[in-house]
Enzyme design. Structure first.
Site, mmCIF file in Angstrom:
data_model
loop_
_atom_site.group_PDB
_atom_site.id
_atom_site.type_symbol
_atom_site.label_atom_id
_atom_site.label_comp_id
_atom_site.label_asym_id
_atom_site.label_seq_id
_atom_site.Cartn_x
_atom_site.Cartn_y
_atom_site.Cartn_z
ATOM 1 N N GLU A 1 69.768 26.292 72.504
ATOM 2 C CA GLU A 1 68.902 26.993 73.181
ATOM 3 C C GLU A 1 69.368 26.638 74.795
ATOM 4 O OE1 GLU A 1 64.842 29.441 73.082
ATOM 5 O OE2 GLU A 1 65.076 27.500 72.680
ATOM 6 N N ARG B 1 64.521 13.796 63.575
ATOM 7 C CA ARG B 1 65.251 13.358 65.151
ATOM 8 C C ARG B 1 65.071 12.240 65.850
ATOM 9 N NH1 ARG B 1 63.260 18.810 67.043
ATOM 10 N NH2 ARG B 1 63.227 18.034 69.262
ATOM 11 N N LYS C 1 63.004 19.622 75.679
ATOM 12 C CA LYS C 1 62.930 20.145 76.927
ATOM 13 C C LYS C 1 61.826 21.069 78.200
ATOM 14 C CE LYS C 1 65.976 23.130 74.933
ATOM 15 N NZ LYS C 1 67.292 23.553 74.307
#
Ligand code: ATP
Ligand code: MG
Length: 570
Positions: free
Chosen positions: A45, A272, A282
Site C-alpha cells: 500500500e 510477519r 508504517k
C-alpha cells in the site's frame, strides 16, 4: 507450460531448502494446477516507505517466482484515496530494485481495476449476492455479533435487485454523503468466521484519488480488491502475512464467484517479521517522521529499507538475514542482533580496512625527523587478497584514539601508557616517554614516544612481540570528518508491547552521537555516498548521502562486535 516448472532433473524439488510455501507451490505444480504456472505479486500500500518486514515478503514473492521460473508483479494496493502519495510509490520502487528484484514491465495498481471491480460488484448485485445497506458503520458493527454469537441481518438485506442497482449507481455518481451507505456481500450473518458476515465491499469516499482523480465516489474495500486483482493478473500464489488467514474464506468466496475456468489463485500465509528494539508498522514509523523524532524515513536508525541502506546495510546482508530467519506459521520476534550479524558478515568480506581516529589525541615521535614522511603499505582486506593494498602516509605527528592511552593503566590494558610499548599498525613499535596534561581539566593534550626503526615491516626486529596494536592517522595528512554513531532506536526490546505505555516512551535518548572532530587517512577524502569501510578496530562505517568531496560524513553501520548484548546484561 514452463519447462522449469515440471519437476525435471534440476527442479527445486531436489533442493532441501524449500520453505513450506515453496513446498506448497511445488505440490501445485506437480498436480498441474494453473497449467503449472507460478506467478506471484508484491502488493504494497503506497502509504509509507518500506521496512525490513516488507523485505521478508519481497524476498518470498520475487524469490519463489524466480525459483520456479515464474513471474512476480509489483502491484500498488491504492484502494484508499485518503492516504496514498506518489513519493511513496517512487520510494517503494527504488527499494525493491535496490534489494535486487525486478518486476520488469509488470507495474500495476489496484486502481487500474476500478472499472472491472465495479462491474463485478454490479454482477454480484444482479445475482442477488450483494446489497446496499443504508445503515452507518456503528449500526452495522452493532449487528455483527461475536465469534460465538451469530450476527443480526440488516433490515436492508432483502432489497430488490432493481433497488440495489439504482442505489449503487447513485452511490457511484456521488449523490450521497460519505458514511451514509455501503455495498455489502450477502454471505452469512451466522458464519463462525466474522469476515463472512456480509462484509462491506464498497464505501463512499468523496475525495480525489492519486491516479483516478475525481472519477470515483465509491471505492472497493481491501478484501474486495485484493483477490480480484490477483485474479485479473493471473496470480497463482498470493503470499501474505498471517493476519490474513481469517480473510482467506472471503478471498476464496469472491474469487469463486468471479472465475470462469479452472484457474484460481491460492492464498498462503506466513509469519510477519518482528524485530527487537524497534517498531515495524508504517503508521508508527510515520509518527516518528511527522513528530520529527527522527530525521526522516531514511534516518539511519529507522528499520526502513531506505534507513538501513543509508546506515550501510547491503542488499545481500538483508537477503541473507531473511533467509536465516525463514518462513513459518508461528508469530515470533527476532533479535536485532541477528540482522547486525548479517551485515557484519557481509561487510567483513567486502569492506576495505582503513584508519580513522574518532576521538583524537596527538602522539609525537620525538626521535623521528620532523621533515620526514614515509608511505606505509597496508593491506586493504586480509579476508580477500584481490582487494590489494594502499599507501598510508606516516610522519612524526600522529593522531591516536584518546582511549588508547591511560596515565595509570591497569596491567591488562594492552594499549599505551607511560613506559609502555605498542605497535602502530603497519608502521613501527613506539614507546611512551611522557605526556602533557591540562592540570585544570585533567585532559591529556599530547603523548610523547620514541620509535624503534628496526621494527618496521621487513626490518630486523619486525617480529618483536608487543601486546597492543593501535591504528593512527598522520596529523599533516589527516582529513577532517563528521562521524555519526548510532545505537538502538528504542531501549526496550518490545516497545509496542508494554501495557499502559506509549511506545515513544521507550525511545533511546542516546541513539545518536555526532562526533565532529574525527581524523581520517587521506584515502578517504573523496568518498562517495554509500561507500563502505571497516574503520579498523572500531566497526563498519558508510559514507552518508550528505558526504561531499573533501568533507566526508560517515554513519556507523555496526561496531565490530555486538557490544549491546553484553551491556544489557549488566
Ligand atoms: P504495516 O502494518 O507496516 O503498514 P502492511 O501490511 O499494512 O504493513 P502493506 O504495504 O499492506 O503493509 O504490505 C505489503 C506486503 O508486505 C503485504 O503482503 C504484507 O503482508 C507484507 N508485510 C508487511 N509487513 C510485514 C512484516 N512485518 N513481515 C512480513 N511481511 C510483511
Ligand atoms: Mg496494509
Amino acid at each position: 507450460m514452463n519447462e522449469k516448472n515440471t519437476g525435471g532433473k534440476n527442479s527445486p524439488a531436489e533442493s532441501s531448502s524449500l520453505n513450506f510455501i515453496e513446498q506448497f507451490i511445488e505440490e501445485d505444480i506437480r498436480e498441474g494446477k494453473n497449467d503449472g504456472r507460478v506467478h506471484t505479486r508484491f502488493p504494497p500500500e503506497p502509504n509509507g516507505y518500506l521496512h525490513i518486514g516488507h523485505a521478508k515478503a519481497i524476498c518470498l514473492d520475487f524469490g519463489s517466482a524466480e525459483r520456479f521460473g515464474g513471474k512476480c508483479n509489483l502491484r500498488f494496493d491504492d484502494t484508499n484515496p485518503m492516504k496514498e502519495e506518489t513519493e511513496y510509490v517512487d520510494s517503494i520502487k527504488e527499494d525493491i530494485h535496490w534489494l535486487g528484484f525486478d518486476w520488469e514491465d509488470r507495474e500495476y495498481y489496484a486502481s487500474d481495476y476500478f472499472d472491472k471491480l465495479y462491474d463485478f460488484a454490479v454482477d454480484l448485485v444482479k445475482r442477488g449476492l450483494a446489497y446496499v445497506d443504508d445503515q452507518n458503520s456503528e449500526q452495522i458493527a452493532a449487528q455483527k455479533g461475536t465469534p460465538t454469537k451469530p450476527g443480526t441481518e440488516s433490515p436492508f438485506r432483502n432489497r430488490s435487485v432493481e433497488e440495489n442497482l439504482d442505489l449503487f449507481t447513485r452511490m457511484k455518481a456521488g449523490e450521497f454523503n460519505e458514511g451514509t451507505r455501503v455495498l455489502r456481500a450477502k454471505i452469512d450473518m451466522a458464519s463462525p468466521n466474522m469476515h463472512m458476515r456480509d462484509p462491506v465491499i464498497y464505501r463512499i469516499v468523496n475525495r480525489a484519488h492519486h491516479r483516478t482523480g475525481n472519477k470515483w465516489h465509491v471505492y472497493p474495500m481491501y478484501d474486495f480488491a485484493h483477490g480480484q486483482s490477483d485474479y485479473f493478473e493471473g496470480i497463482t500464489h498470493s503470499l501474505c502475512t498471517l493476519e490474513f488467514e481469517v480473510h482467506r474464506p472471503l478471498y476464496d468466496w469472491l474469487v469463486d464467484r468471479l472465475r470462469t475456468g479452472d484457474y484460481r489463485p491460492r492464498q498462503i500465509e506466513f509469519n510477519r517479521l518482528n524485530l527487537t528494539y524497534t517498531v515495524m508498522s508504517k503508521r508508527k514509523l510515520q509518527e516518528l517522521v511527522e513528530e520529527k523524532l527522527v530525521s526522516g524515513w531514511d534516518d539511519p536508525r529507522m528499520p526502513t529499507i531506505s534507513g538501513l541502506r543509508r546506515r550501510g546495510y547491503t542488499p545481500e546482508s538483508i537477503r541473507n538475514f531473511v533467509k536465516t530467519i525463514g518462513y513459518t506459521k508461528v508469530e515470533a520476534i527476532n533479535d536485532f542482533a541477528l540482522l547486525e550479524h548479517a551485515v557484519r558478515n557481509d561487510l567483513n568480506a567486502k569492506a576495505p580496512r582503513v584508519f580513522a581516529v574518532l576521538d583524537p589525541v596527538k602522539l609525537v615521535i620525538t626521535n623521528y625527523p620532523a621533515d620526514k614522511e614515509e608511505e606505509m603499505e597496508l593491506v586493504n582486506n586480509p579476508e580477500d587478497e584481490s582487494m590489494g593494498s594502499r599507501k598510508v602516509p606516516f610522519s612524526n605527528e600522529l593522531y591516536i584514539e584518546r582511549n588508547d592511552f591511560m596515565e595509570d593503566p591497569p596491567r591488562k590494558f594492552f594499549r599505551l601508557g607511560p613506559d609502555r610499548e605498542v605497535r602502530l599498525k603497519g608502521a613501527y613499535i613506539v614507546k611512551c616517554t611522557g605526556y602533557d596534561k591540562d592540570e585544570e581539566t585533567g585532559k591529556i593534550e599530547k603523548i610523547y614516544c620514541e620509535y624503534d626503526p628496526d621494527t618496521k615491516s621487513g626490518g630486523p626486529a619486525a617480529n618483536r612481540k608487543v601486546k597492543g596494536t593501535l591504528h593512527w592517522v598522520s596529523v599533516k595528512h589527516a582529513v577532517d570528518a563528521e562521524v555519526r554513531q548510532y545505537d538502538r532506536l528504542f531501549n526496550h526490546e518490545d516497545p509496542m508491547g508494554q501495557k499502559g505505555h506509549d511506545y515513544k516512551e521507550f525511545l533511546n535518548p542516546d541513539s545518536l552521537e555526532v562526533l565532529r572532530n574525527c581524523k581520517l587517512e587521506p584515502s578517504l577524502a573523496d568518498v562517495k555516498p554509500l561507500d563502505k569501510f571497516q574503520f579498523q578496530r572500531l566497526g563498519y562505517f558508510c559514507a552518508d548521502k550528505k558526504s561531499e568531496p573533501g568533507k566526508p560524513v560517515f554513519n556507523r553501520t555496526v561496531p565490530l562486535r555486538d557490544t549491546w548484548g553484553k551491556m544489557s546484561k549488566k
